[in-house]
Design a protein around this motif. Sequence first.
Motif, mmCIF file in Angstrom:
data_model
loop_
_atom_site.group_PDB
_atom_site.id
_atom_site.type_symbol
_atom_site.label_atom_id
_atom_site.label_comp_id
_atom_site.label_asym_id
_atom_site.label_seq_id
_atom_site.Cartn_x
_atom_site.Cartn_y
_atom_site.Cartn_z
ATOM 1 N N MET A 15 -6.109 34.314 -11.293
ATOM 2 C CA MET A 15 -6.725 35.620 -11.150
ATOM 3 C C MET A 15 -6.505 36.130 -9.729
ATOM 4 O O MET A 15 -6.766 35.410 -8.761
ATOM 5 C CB MET A 15 -8.225 35.542 -11.437
ATOM 6 N N ILE A 16 -5.991 37.363 -9.613
ATOM 7 C CA ILE A 16 -5.911 38.045 -8.318
ATOM 8 C C ILE A 16 -7.071 39.031 -8.262
ATOM 9 O O ILE A 16 -7.288 39.788 -9.214
ATOM 10 C CB ILE A 16 -4.605 38.841 -8.151
ATOM 11 N N ALA A 17 -7.794 39.047 -7.176
ATOM 12 C CA ALA A 17 -8.901 39.989 -7.020
ATOM 13 C C ALA A 17 -8.808 40.665 -5.673
ATOM 14 O O ALA A 17 -8.342 40.074 -4.691
ATOM 15 C CB ALA A 17 -10.236 39.265 -7.158
ATOM 16 N N GLY A 18 -9.239 41.924 -5.610
ATOM 17 C CA GLY A 18 -9.265 42.657 -4.353
ATOM 18 C C GLY A 18 -10.486 42.282 -3.543
ATOM 19 O O GLY A 18 -11.537 41.952 -4.093
ATOM 20 N N GLY A 19 -10.362 42.314 -2.253
ATOM 21 C CA GLY A 19 -11.490 42.053 -1.374
ATOM 22 C C GLY A 19 -12.312 43.310 -1.155
ATOM 23 O O GLY A 19 -12.152 44.315 -1.839
ATOM 24 N N ALA A 20 -13.195 43.254 -0.174
ATOM 25 C CA ALA A 20 -14.090 44.378 0.088
ATOM 26 C C ALA A 20 -13.437 45.462 0.940
ATOM 27 O O ALA A 20 -13.935 46.574 1.007
ATOM 28 C CB ALA A 20 -15.357 43.869 0.788
ATOM 29 N N GLU A 21 -12.317 45.140 1.594
ATOM 30 C CA GLU A 21 -11.731 46.117 2.503
ATOM 31 C C GLU A 21 -11.106 47.277 1.749
ATOM 32 O O GLU A 21 -10.748 47.173 0.575
ATOM 33 C CB GLU A 21 -10.687 45.445 3.406
ATOM 34 N N ALA A 22 -10.990 48.416 2.424
ATOM 35 C CA ALA A 22 -10.447 49.625 1.812
ATOM 36 C C ALA A 22 -9.020 49.383 1.331
ATOM 37 O O ALA A 22 -8.220 48.745 2.004
ATOM 38 C CB ALA A 22 -10.474 50.773 2.820
ATOM 39 N N GLY A 23 -8.721 49.915 0.151
ATOM 40 C CA GLY A 23 -7.365 49.821 -0.376
ATOM 41 C C GLY A 23 -7.068 48.545 -1.130
ATOM 42 O O GLY A 23 -5.960 48.386 -1.654
ATOM 43 N N ALA A 24 -8.037 47.620 -1.243
ATOM 44 C CA ALA A 24 -7.769 46.339 -1.918
ATOM 45 C C ALA A 24 -7.450 46.545 -3.393
ATOM 46 O O ALA A 24 -6.552 45.912 -3.942
ATOM 47 C CB ALA A 24 -8.957 45.403 -1.750
ATOM 48 N N ARG A 25 -8.191 47.459 -4.047
ATOM 49 C CA ARG A 25 -7.936 47.721 -5.466
ATOM 50 C C ARG A 25 -6.522 48.248 -5.666
ATOM 51 O O ARG A 25 -5.816 47.832 -6.594
ATOM 52 C CB ARG A 25 -8.960 48.725 -5.996
ATOM 53 N N GLU A 26 -6.086 49.150 -4.781
ATOM 54 C CA GLU A 26 -4.733 49.698 -4.897
ATOM 55 C C GLU A 26 -3.677 48.628 -4.669
ATOM 56 O O GLU A 26 -2.608 48.654 -5.290
ATOM 57 C CB GLU A 26 -4.551 50.847 -3.901
ATOM 58 N N ARG A 27 -3.966 47.656 -3.801
ATOM 59 C CA ARG A 27 -3.004 46.585 -3.544
ATOM 60 C C ARG A 27 -2.860 45.687 -4.772
ATOM 61 O O ARG A 27 -1.766 45.217 -5.089
ATOM 62 C CB ARG A 27 -3.411 45.768 -2.324
#
Length: 240
Positions: A15-27
């Motif tokens: 599983m890859i998950a985004g962190g809390a920093e801005a733009g993580a979801r887009e990455r």
Amino acid sequence: MTGLTTMPFGDAAIMIAGGAEAGARERVRAVGRALERRMPHGVTELVAGLDSLLIRFDPLRTRAESIEDVIRLLDETTGVDNTVSSTAGRTFTIPVVFDAGAGPDLEPVASELEQSVDDLVAAVTGTMFNVVLLAAGMAPMMEGGRFDRPVRRGTQPRTNVPAGSIMLAGQNAIIQPFPGPTGWRVIGRTPHVVVDIAREDAAAILPGDRIRYRAVSRDEAERIGAAFLSPDDGPMGSDR
């Protein structure tokens, strides 16, 4: 890894998950698109979430460590590209029946948000949702809700939700393309078909498209019938 984390998901998935920093979801989405363009050796399936990506692999053909190396390289070198389809930017107006029969969670969600059912329907129909990905079964998942607080998922998942069900969770919405289980809250149903596997263009809605919902009566929904959904400026229209 900048903004992304990986974690094992059983013996044959990561599983890859985004962190809390801005733009993580887009990455996460950018890495997912890069993987789709050229699937690494041994990877069998990608399952996208709003801010996560599940990578399934054959443990007889590759190792988790090898896939993590690929993910790390892609995260370092892949730019965030919001151009997700050649048809991005289409608008769909989708008729929806909002009542207790079509939307068994309509009243409970309204109560949870401390508003009337009419106010909840107005909030949903007054929102332009943006489709961010196709989930399992090519279900269009969208963001853009402006509810007073995130809508909680159901405490007991429903085992057989009808096709066309409009569902909420968090500030997001999704359309159920085929009958099946879900933990999202069901608030209504469209008569339109959004996925038809017999068609070459099986998914009516693609990432990058925009969705607005329109409340209709059961009689109007019956008149519309189970037509394949088309965009507002399409040859068939959307029975606006």
